[in-house]
Scaffold this motif. Structure first.
Motif, PDB file in Angstrom:
ATOM      1  N   ASP A   1       0.832  -1.205   0.000  1.00  0.00           N
ATOM      2  CA  ASP A   1       0.000   0.000   0.000  1.00  0.00           C
ATOM      3  C   ASP A   1       0.866   1.254   0.000  1.00  0.00           C
ATOM      4  O   ASP A   1       0.483   2.293   0.538  1.00  0.00           O
ATOM      5  CB  ASP A   1      -0.951   0.002   1.203  1.00  0.00           C
ATOM      6  CG  ASP A   1      -0.190  -0.028   2.532  1.00  0.00           C
ATOM      7  OD1 ASP A   1       1.058  -0.139   2.509  1.00  0.00           O
ATOM      8  OD2 ASP A   1      -0.841   0.060   3.589  1.00  0.00           O
ATOM      9  N   GLY A   2       2.046   1.158  -0.620  1.00  0.00           N
ATOM     10  CA  GLY A   2       2.982   2.273  -0.611  1.00  0.00           C
ATOM     11  C   GLY A   2       2.680   3.332  -1.644  1.00  0.00           C
ATOM     12  O   GLY A   2       1.536   3.506  -2.077  1.00  0.00           O
ATOM     13  N   SER A   3       3.733   4.037  -2.057  1.00  0.00           N
ATOM     14  CA  SER A   3       3.565   5.210  -2.919  1.00  0.00           C
ATOM     15  C   SER A   3       3.179   4.861  -4.343  1.00  0.00           C
ATOM     16  O   SER A   3       2.833   5.732  -5.125  1.00  0.00           O
ATOM     17  CB  SER A   3       4.861   6.029  -2.930  1.00  0.00           C
ATOM     18  OG  SER A   3       5.956   5.232  -3.344  1.00  0.00           O
ATOM     19  N   GLY A   4       3.268   3.577  -4.732  1.00  0.00           N
ATOM     20  CA  GLY A   4       2.804   3.168  -6.059  1.00  0.00           C
ATOM     21  C   GLY A   4       3.898   3.138  -7.086  1.00  0.00           C
ATOM     22  O   GLY A   4       4.944   3.794  -6.945  1.00  0.00           O
ATOM     23  N   GLN A   5       3.648   2.390  -8.186  1.00  0.00           N
ATOM     24  CA  GLN A   5       4.685   2.170  -9.184  1.00  0.00           C
ATOM     25  C   GLN A   5       4.995   3.417  -9.985  1.00  0.00           C
ATOM     26  O   GLN A   5       6.108   3.580 -10.485  1.00  0.00           O
ATOM     27  CB  GLN A   5       4.272   1.045 -10.129  1.00  0.00           C
ATOM     28  CG  GLN A   5       3.020   1.334 -10.939  1.00  0.00           C
ATOM     29  CD  GLN A   5       2.853   0.336 -12.064  1.00  0.00           C
ATOM     30  OE1 GLN A   5       3.812  -0.267 -12.502  1.00  0.00           O
ATOM     31  NE2 GLN A   5       1.629   0.159 -12.524  1.00  0.00           N
ATOM     32  N   ALA A   6       4.043   4.331 -10.145  1.00  0.00           N
ATOM     33  CA  ALA A   6       4.301   5.511 -10.970  1.00  0.00           C
ATOM     34  C   ALA A   6       5.428   6.350 -10.404  1.00  0.00           C
ATOM     35  O   ALA A   6       6.259   6.900 -11.138  1.00  0.00           O
ATOM     36  CB  ALA A   6       3.028   6.352 -11.075  1.00  0.00           C
ATOM     37  N   ARG A   7       5.510   6.467  -9.070  1.00  0.00           N
ATOM     38  CA  ARG A   7       6.531   7.285  -8.434  1.00  0.00           C
ATOM     39  C   ARG A   7       7.846   6.549  -8.262  1.00  0.00           C
ATOM     40  O   ARG A   7       8.885   7.156  -8.061  1.00  0.00           O
ATOM     41  CB  ARG A   7       6.018   7.765  -7.067  1.00  0.00           C
ATOM     42  CG  ARG A   7       4.870   8.742  -7.171  1.00  0.00           C
ATOM     43  CD  ARG A   7       4.329   9.086  -5.796  1.00  0.00           C
ATOM     44  NE  ARG A   7       5.362   9.615  -4.926  1.00  0.00           N
ATOM     45  CZ  ARG A   7       5.177   9.911  -3.646  1.00  0.00           C
ATOM     46  NH1 ARG A   7       3.982   9.722  -3.108  1.00  0.00           N
ATOM     47  NH2 ARG A   7       6.163  10.372  -2.917  1.00  0.00           N
ATOM     48  N   THR A   8       7.802   5.220  -8.325  1.00  0.00           N
ATOM     49  CA  THR A   8       9.026   4.459  -8.047  1.00  0.00           C
ATOM     50  C   THR A   8       9.601   3.777  -9.268  1.00  0.00           C
ATOM     51  O   THR A   8      10.686   3.228  -9.205  1.00  0.00           O
ATOM     52  CB  THR A   8       8.738   3.379  -6.984  1.00  0.00           C
ATOM     53  OG1 THR A   8       7.747   2.498  -7.486  1.00  0.00           O
ATOM     54  CG2 THR A   8       8.275   3.985  -5.685  1.00  0.00           C
ATOM     55  N   ARG A   9       8.889   3.813 -10.417  1.00  0.00           N
ATOM     56  CA  ARG A   9       9.325   3.049 -11.587  1.00  0.00           C
ATOM     57  C   ARG A   9      10.726   3.457 -12.027  1.00  0.00           C
ATOM     58  O   ARG A   9      11.542   2.611 -12.390  1.00  0.00           O
ATOM     59  CB  ARG A   9       8.332   3.233 -12.732  1.00  0.00           C
ATOM     60  CG  ARG A   9       8.748   2.508 -13.988  1.00  0.00           C
ATOM     61  CD  ARG A   9       7.694   2.629 -15.057  1.00  0.00           C
ATOM     62  NE  ARG A   9       6.541   1.810 -14.771  1.00  0.00           N
ATOM     63  CZ  ARG A   9       6.465   0.529 -15.081  1.00  0.00           C
ATOM     64  NH1 ARG A   9       7.476  -0.078 -15.656  1.00  0.00           N
ATOM     65  NH2 ARG A   9       5.379  -0.159 -14.806  1.00  0.00           N
ATOM     66  N   LYS A  10      11.032   4.771 -12.047  1.00  0.00           N
ATOM     67  CA  LYS A  10      12.348   5.200 -12.507  1.00  0.00           C
ATOM     68  C   LYS A  10      13.458   4.621 -11.646  1.00  0.00           C
ATOM     69  O   LYS A  10      14.521   4.296 -12.125  1.00  0.00           O
ATOM     70  CB  LYS A  10      12.424   6.732 -12.505  1.00  0.00           C
ATOM     71  CG  LYS A  10      11.560   7.370 -13.588  1.00  0.00           C
ATOM     72  CD  LYS A  10      11.734   8.869 -13.609  1.00  0.00           C
ATOM     73  CE  LYS A  10      10.891   9.506 -14.701  1.00  0.00           C
ATOM     74  NZ  LYS A  10      11.045  10.974 -14.727  1.00  0.00           N
ATOM     75  N   ARG A  11      13.195   4.495 -10.354  1.00  0.00           N
ATOM     76  CA  ARG A  11      14.241   4.014  -9.454  1.00  0.00           C
ATOM     77  C   ARG A  11      14.378   2.498  -9.474  1.00  0.00           C
ATOM     78  O   ARG A  11      15.430   1.971  -9.158  1.00  0.00           O
ATOM     79  CB  ARG A  11      13.938   4.494  -8.022  1.00  0.00           C
ATOM     80  CG  ARG A  11      14.211   5.968  -7.805  1.00  0.00           C
ATOM     81  CD  ARG A  11      13.866   6.378  -6.388  1.00  0.00           C
ATOM     82  NE  ARG A  11      12.416   6.409  -6.193  1.00  0.00           N
ATOM     83  CZ  ARG A  11      11.842   6.685  -5.036  1.00  0.00           C
ATOM     84  NH1 ARG A  11      12.580   6.904  -3.966  1.00  0.00           N
ATOM     85  NH2 ARG A  11      10.521   6.701  -4.922  1.00  0.00           N
ATOM     86  N   ILE A  12      13.322   1.799  -9.846  1.00  0.00           N
ATOM     87  CA  ILE A  12      13.379   0.331  -9.781  1.00  0.00           C
ATOM     88  C   ILE A  12      13.245  -0.299 -11.155  1.00  0.00           C
ATOM     89  O   ILE A  12      12.937  -1.471 -11.275  1.00  0.00           O
ATOM     90  CB  ILE A  12      12.289  -0.214  -8.833  1.00  0.00           C
ATOM     91  CG1 ILE A  12      10.896   0.088  -9.384  1.00  0.00           C
ATOM     92  CG2 ILE A  12      12.472   0.322  -7.447  1.00  0.00           C
ATOM     93  CD1 ILE A  12       9.782  -0.532  -8.573  1.00  0.00           C
TER      94      ILE A  12
ATOM     95  N   ASN B   1      -5.998   2.789  -7.021  1.00  0.00           N
ATOM     96  CA  ASN B   1      -4.758   3.415  -7.512  1.00  0.00           C
ATOM     97  C   ASN B   1      -3.749   3.663  -6.398  1.00  0.00           C
ATOM     98  O   ASN B   1      -2.932   4.580  -6.481  1.00  0.00           O
ATOM     99  CB  ASN B   1      -5.081   4.725  -8.243  1.00  0.00           C
ATOM    100  CG  ASN B   1      -4.017   5.086  -9.261  1.00  0.00           C
ATOM    101  OD1 ASN B   1      -3.418   4.197  -9.868  1.00  0.00           O
ATOM    102  ND2 ASN B   1      -3.771   6.367  -9.447  1.00  0.00           N
ATOM    103  N   ARG B   2      -3.788   2.823  -5.370  1.00  0.00           N
ATOM    104  CA  ARG B   2      -2.858   2.966  -4.245  1.00  0.00           C
ATOM    105  C   ARG B   2      -1.984   1.723  -4.161  1.00  0.00           C
ATOM    106  O   ARG B   2      -2.465   0.591  -4.228  1.00  0.00           O
ATOM    107  CB  ARG B   2      -3.624   3.152  -2.938  1.00  0.00           C
ATOM    108  CG  ARG B   2      -2.709   3.274  -1.713  1.00  0.00           C
ATOM    109  CD  ARG B   2      -3.476   3.645  -0.460  1.00  0.00           C
ATOM    110  NE  ARG B   2      -2.612   3.651   0.720  1.00  0.00           N
ATOM    111  CZ  ARG B   2      -1.776   4.637   1.030  1.00  0.00           C
ATOM    112  NH1 ARG B   2      -1.691   5.681   0.238  1.00  0.00           N
ATOM    113  NH2 ARG B   2      -1.035   4.575   2.121  1.00  0.00           N
ATOM    114  N   GLY B   3      -0.686   1.937  -4.017  1.00  0.00           N
ATOM    115  CA  GLY B   3       0.224   0.816  -3.879  1.00  0.00           C
ATOM    116  C   GLY B   3       0.502   0.135  -5.206  1.00  0.00           C
ATOM    117  O   GLY B   3       0.171   0.623  -6.284  1.00  0.00           O
ATOM    118  N   THR B   4       1.125  -1.030  -5.097  1.00  0.00           N
ATOM    119  CA  THR B   4       1.554  -1.786  -6.280  1.00  0.00           C
ATOM    120  C   THR B   4       1.249  -3.257  -6.080  1.00  0.00           C
ATOM    121  O   THR B   4       1.352  -3.782  -4.963  1.00  0.00           O
ATOM    122  CB  THR B   4       3.070  -1.601  -6.511  1.00  0.00           C
ATOM    123  OG1 THR B   4       3.354  -0.204  -6.647  1.00  0.00           O
ATOM    124  CG2 THR B   4       3.530  -2.327  -7.769  1.00  0.00           C
TER     125      THR B   4
END
Length: 416
Positions: free
Chosen positions: A354-365, A391-394
């Motif tokens: 339930d974290g910040s979601g893939q949209a915000r983390t995709r560049k880093r991972i 639309n929350r989490g991944t």
């Protein structure tokens, strides 16, 4: 032109139909009817020029005189002396002397056989299916001024008799060629997949060997060194304040080595199985963050995990490991859940946070996602990553097809 009674012509036409029956390839078909055709339209050279699938290339099946036209498996139509007929620009071609007829002589025309074999009189008619040209029937004689318009009409009837058979042969050949190409492509893909899978297995074995070497030698040496420094510090042979940074560095070094060993050799997986290995990694990863991240794992596989090949288990563990690591490191979740499920057809592993979601983390991972996708492909599994509910989490999902028992019915995917 041959002068034949209508009844004799009909007999020869029927003879062509009888001779075609049972012929399984183009060459045998054209050669089987050549003599019967000669009773209707005399020729020294007879061929059927068949257009290939894309219509840009053709190949000729000939009888009588053998020419260079019959040696080409796929010649460009643009260079054919009868391209105007194949393109549908004319209804027929009739030449008294092809050696001097300008219609056969243009820049790039492959006309050499006309001169090599002295094919003077030439007659060409199209072979059509539902108005589309699929081939051309060609009759040639080494004598000039042989053919008339009546021969053209007879050739049209012969072409109409040949066309359905040649259309069926062409369709069968195209289907066979497509099947061969598809089979070769699948074989190459399977060979690459198996090769990559073997490479992955070899890499895993090497990682395990390195892990054992680090544990048995390097880590043991560092442990002994740390104890010796600790003894020296207590014996006052060296000032404690001078040894304290060294001892602290050694402790950090050993901790790093332990992490490398754990990454290189997933002993929990080998000893207790996939579900326990994922649960162990989930517990340790959330505990080491220092934050209050809740976690849970449900296993609804009913023993299906125990039937997996070791290489497949390792690949699934690495995917789950990477997904959990990405969530912990980049998404700051309050909760991470892992669901394992299986039915007769497939195994599903689902990692949700339930974290910040893939949209915000995709560049880093991005690299981690690529690694998970590659591992999934190597074991013929389907990998997806998407946003969670609202639309929350991944949600990372891996679906692995399971081998059906012999004689089992295809039950479809079902809802896991």
């Amino acid at each position: 032109m041959l002068h034949l009674a209508p009844a004799a012509l009909i007999d020869h036409y029927l003879g062509i139909c009888r001779l075609l029956a049972g012929q399984l390839d183009f060459r045998s078909a054209i050669r089987s009817v050549a003599a019967e055709v000669a009773h209707i339209v005399p020729h020294d050279h007879l061929d059927v020029c068949v257009l290939l699938e894309d219509g840009n290339y053709h190949t000729a099946y000939e009888t009588g005189i053998e020419t260079a036209w019959g040696e080409l498996a796929g010649a460009p139509v643009v260079n054919s002396p009868i391209r105007s007929l194949l393109w549908g620009e004319v209804d027929y071609l009739l030449a008294d002397d092809a050696m001097t007829d300008p219609r056969f002589h243009f820049e790039g025309a492959f006309k050499r056989p006309i001169f090599e074999q002295s094919l003077r009189s030439r007659l060409h008619v199209p072979m059509k299916v539902q108005g589309t040209i699929i081939a051309a029937l060609s009759c040639s004689s080494q004598r000039a001024n042989v053919y008339t318009m009546e021969d053209v009409e007879r050739a049209r009837i012969i072409a109409d008799l040949l066309t359905p058979y040649f259309f069926a042969l062409r369709a069968a050949e195209q289907a066979q060629r497509s099947a061969i190409v598809e089979a070769e492509a699948r074989a190459r893909e399977e060979g690459l997949r198996l090769g990559a899978l073997k490479l992955t297995e070899a890499l895993e074995q090497e990682r395990q060997r390195i892990g054992m070497d680090l544990h048995d030698q390097t880590l043991a040496d560092l442990t002994r060194l740390a104890r010796r420094i600790d003894r020296l510090s207590r014996a006052n042979e060296v000032a404690p304040e001078a040894l304290e940074p060294v001892s602290r560095s050694l402790q950090h070094c050993m901790q790093d080595l332990r992490q490398i060993i754990e990454q290189a050799k997933p002993s929990v997986l080998q000893l207790f199985g996939l579900a326990q290995a994922i649960e162990h990694h989930l517990d340790r990863s959330t505990r080491d963050t220092g934050s209050a991240t809740e976690w849970g794992l449900t296993d609804e596989t009913h023993g299906a995990l125990d039937q997996l090949e070791p290489t497949v288990s390792v690949a699934l563990f690495r995917i789950a490991q990477e997904a959990i690591n990405n969530a912990v490191r980049h998404a700051a979740p309050l909760a991470i859940t892992v669901r394992l499920a299986a039915d007769e057809d497939r195994l599903v592993i689902e990692i949700s946070d339930d974290g910040s979601g893939q949209a915000r983390t995709r560049k880093r991972i991005g690299g981690g996602i690529d690694n998970m996708q590659t591992r999934a492909r190597l074991i013929s599994a389907r990998f997806t990553i998407a946003s969670g509910p609202n639309n929350r989490g991944t949600v990372v999902r891996v679906v692995l097809p399971l081998a059906q028992p012999a004689g089992a019915e295809n039950l479809g995917e079902g809802a896991v």
